[in-house]
Design an enzyme around this catalytic site. Structure first.
Site, PDB file in Angstrom:
ATOM      1  N   GLY A  17       0.787  -1.225   0.000  1.00  0.00           N
ATOM      2  CA  GLY A  17       0.000   0.000   0.000  1.00  0.00           C
ATOM      3  C   GLY A  17       0.823   1.281   0.000  1.00  0.00           C
ATOM      4  N   TYR A 155     -10.957   4.046  15.239  1.00  0.00           N
ATOM      5  CA  TYR A 155      -9.997   4.358  14.171  1.00  0.00           C
ATOM      6  C   TYR A 155      -9.881   5.865  13.967  1.00  0.00           C
ATOM      7  CZ  TYR A 155      -7.856   4.551   9.536  1.00  0.00           C
ATOM      8  OH  TYR A 155      -7.027   4.843   8.477  1.00  0.00           O
TER       9      TYR A 155
HETATM   10  N1  LIG Z   1      -6.128   2.911   2.214  1.00  0.00           N
HETATM   11  C1  LIG Z   1      -6.901   3.879   2.667  1.00  0.00           C
HETATM   12  O1  LIG Z   1      -8.042   4.103   2.197  1.00  0.00           O
HETATM   13  C2  LIG Z   1      -6.383   4.778   3.763  1.00  0.00           C
HETATM   14  C3  LIG Z   1      -7.053   5.997   3.989  1.00  0.00           C
HETATM   15  C4  LIG Z   1      -6.595   6.842   4.987  1.00  0.00           C
HETATM   16  C5  LIG Z   1      -5.479   6.472   5.733  1.00  0.00           C
HETATM   17  N2  LIG Z   1      -4.858   5.284   5.498  1.00  0.00           N
HETATM   18  C6  LIG Z   1      -3.692   4.956   6.338  1.00  0.00           C
HETATM   19  O2  LIG Z   1      -2.595   4.668   5.499  1.00  0.00           O
HETATM   20  C7  LIG Z   1      -1.660   3.868   6.223  1.00  0.00           C
HETATM   21  C8  LIG Z   1      -1.171   2.752   5.304  1.00  0.00           C
HETATM   22  O3  LIG Z   1      -2.258   1.872   5.048  1.00  0.00           O
HETATM   23  P1  LIG Z   1      -2.506   1.278   3.607  1.00  0.00           P
HETATM   24  O4  LIG Z   1      -3.734   1.880   3.079  1.00  0.00           O
HETATM   25  O5  LIG Z   1      -1.257   1.326   2.811  1.00  0.00           O
HETATM   26  O6  LIG Z   1      -2.874  -0.234   4.013  1.00  0.00           O
HETATM   27  P2  LIG Z   1      -2.121  -1.608   3.769  1.00  0.00           P
HETATM   28  O7  LIG Z   1      -1.886  -1.820   2.322  1.00  0.00           O
HETATM   29  O8  LIG Z   1      -2.918  -2.609   4.528  1.00  0.00           O
HETATM   30  O9  LIG Z   1      -0.698  -1.390   4.474  1.00  0.00           O
HETATM   31  C9  LIG Z   1      -0.554  -1.435   5.871  1.00  0.00           C
HETATM   32  C10 LIG Z   1       0.908  -1.641   6.202  1.00  0.00           C
HETATM   33  O10 LIG Z   1       1.074  -1.664   7.618  1.00  0.00           O
HETATM   34  C11 LIG Z   1       1.859  -2.798   7.965  1.00  0.00           C
HETATM   35  N3  LIG Z   1       1.501  -3.279   9.298  1.00  0.00           N
HETATM   36  C12 LIG Z   1       0.276  -3.699   9.718  1.00  0.00           C
HETATM   37  N4  LIG Z   1       0.353  -4.128  10.991  1.00  0.00           N
HETATM   38  C13 LIG Z   1       1.657  -3.959  11.376  1.00  0.00           C
HETATM   39  C14 LIG Z   1       2.370  -4.233  12.582  1.00  0.00           C
HETATM   40  N5  LIG Z   1       1.768  -4.767  13.661  1.00  0.00           N
HETATM   41  N6  LIG Z   1       3.697  -3.958  12.633  1.00  0.00           N
HETATM   42  C15 LIG Z   1       4.320  -3.426  11.547  1.00  0.00           C
HETATM   43  N7  LIG Z   1       3.705  -3.148  10.386  1.00  0.00           N
HETATM   44  C16 LIG Z   1       2.384  -3.422  10.307  1.00  0.00           C
HETATM   45  C17 LIG Z   1       1.530  -3.825   6.903  1.00  0.00           C
HETATM   46  O11 LIG Z   1       2.574  -4.775   6.723  1.00  0.00           O
HETATM   47  P3  LIG Z   1       2.675  -6.251   7.371  1.00  0.00           P
HETATM   48  O12 LIG Z   1       1.330  -6.889   7.278  1.00  0.00           O
HETATM   49  O13 LIG Z   1       3.739  -6.889   6.544  1.00  0.00           O
HETATM   50  O14 LIG Z   1       3.121  -6.018   8.775  1.00  0.00           O
HETATM   51  C18 LIG Z   1       1.457  -2.951   5.672  1.00  0.00           C
HETATM   52  O15 LIG Z   1       2.768  -2.738   5.156  1.00  0.00           O
HETATM   53  C19 LIG Z   1      -2.381   3.404   7.483  1.00  0.00           C
HETATM   54  O16 LIG Z   1      -1.901   4.165   8.581  1.00  0.00           O
HETATM   55  C20 LIG Z   1      -3.842   3.717   7.212  1.00  0.00           C
HETATM   56  O17 LIG Z   1      -4.540   3.983   8.406  1.00  0.00           O
HETATM   57  C21 LIG Z   1      -5.276   4.435   4.543  1.00  0.00           C
END
Ligand SMILES: NC(=O)c1ccc[n+]([C@@H]2O[C@H](COP(=O)([O-])OP(=O)(O)OC[C@H]3O[C@@H](n4cnc5c(N)ncnc54)[C@H](OP(=O)(O)O)[C@@H]3O)[C@@H](O)[C@H]2O)c1
Length: 271
Positions: A17, A155
């Site tokens: 992501g 959240y």
């Molecule tokens: N996608 C959206 O619509 C959206 C919107 C607003 C904000 N965000 C924010 O963007 C950020 C990135 O999310 P994303 O959208 O890229 O989602 P994603 O594709 O699910 O990526 C999440 C990342 O966090 C890592 N992670 C999860 N649990 C972890 C742990 N316990 N320790 C270390 N790493 C961990 C995961 O890797 P592993 O599983 O390998 O650990 C993955 O690399 C988050 O903070 C999310 O709240 C996302």
């Protein structure tokens, strides 16, 4: 002539992501990288690919940031490694739907990752960068911090924390050469929704941004000196007006007497 490059960037959530996309953009900008997430095999694959594509040095630092020993190790690396000049805190997750009835242990894990780990790494980096005379911290929050009634309450609260922490530290540490940026994505095409058991394809496409566009815009905002970047917001003046309204509250947020509308009798009159 000696090679100059912008220093090492440590990126959390780098296995997928937004974090993985930051890693790719930052390598192309000339940063060496330290990639942090739990899934070592995905980190290894990303490191090999980025090294081959860009020639930058890419190291993996697998860590479960909700586990104390792993979090300690990443924070220690931030404190000790003088080459690190940029940190991107992108690791995070969130459940969807109403907060009541949701799994409590999941909420605890969410706070451990989105709040506790992010604060620990932000402060470790801030302290190290202030001592080294400069550095940049990018914290990935969410637009839900500005729309709390629209998403899972727990959240939303974690993302309000990210915004408040980043803004408060920016004002404290700016004079010491430490830059902070809060990036507030809207819905972005990543694994976030699938991990929450939801189907991103059910969301109108006009509301979903590609991670590549999101990160490109966030980095443009960083280059432009923004402290808060909302990649989808068409008119930056809307955010400025919101901030100006907040600042206008300032002089009246702590006064010795309650506002007249509460009709509280003066202390002398009560006695
Ligand atoms: N996608 C959206 O619509 C959206 C919107 C607003 C904000 N965000 C924010 O963007 C950020 C990135 O999310 P994303 O959208 O890229 O989602 P994603 O594709 O699910 O990526 C999440 C990342 O966090 C890592 N992670 C999860 N649990 C972890 C742990 N316990 N320790 C270390 N790493 C961990 C995961 O890797 P592993 O599983 O390998 O650990 C993955 O690399 C988050 O903070 C999310 O709240 C996302």
């Amino acid at each position: 002539m000696a090679e100059t490059h912008p220093g090492t960037a440590l990126v959390t959530g780098a296995s997928s992501g937004i974090g993985a996309t930051y890693a790719a953009h930052l390598a192309r900008r000339g940063h060496d990288l330290i990639l942090v997430a739990r899934d070592r095999s995905r980190l290894d694959a990303a490191a090999a690919r980025l090294q081959a594509e860009t020639g930058r040095r890419v190291e993996v630092l697998p860590a479960d940031l909700t586990a104390a020993a792993d979090l300690d190790a990443v924070a220690a690396r931030l404190s000790a490694d003088e080459a690190i000049r940029l940190v991107v805190n992108a690791a995070g997750f969130g459940p969807l739907g109403p907060v009541l009835g949701g799994p409590r242990s999941l909420y605890d894990d969410m706070v451990a990752l989105n709040v506790t780990a992010l604060q620990r790494l932000t402060l470790a980096a801030a302290e190290a960068f202030a001592a080294r005379g400069g550095g940049t911290i990018v914290n990935v929050g969410s637009v839900v911090a500005l729309a709390p009634e629209r998403f899972n309450a727990g959240y939303v609260a974690t993302k309000a924390f990210v915004l408040a922490l980043t803004q408060a530290l920016a004002s404290e540490l700016g004079p010491r050469g430490v830059r902070l940026q809060a990036v507030l994505p809207g819905i972005t095409r990543t694994e976030f929704f699938a991990r929450a058991g939801a189907d991103l394809s059910a969301i109108p496409p006009g509301m979903v941004m590609e991670a590549d566009d999101l990160v490109a815009a966030a980095l443009a905002g960083l280059d432009a000196g923004e402290g808060v970047t909302i990649p989808s917001l068409p008119d930056a003046g809307d955010w400025q007006a919101y901030e100006a309204a907040r600042q206008r509250l300032g002089p009246n947020l702590s006064l010795s007497v309650p506002a007249a509308r509460y009709a509280v009798p003066p202390v002398a009159a009560v006695a």
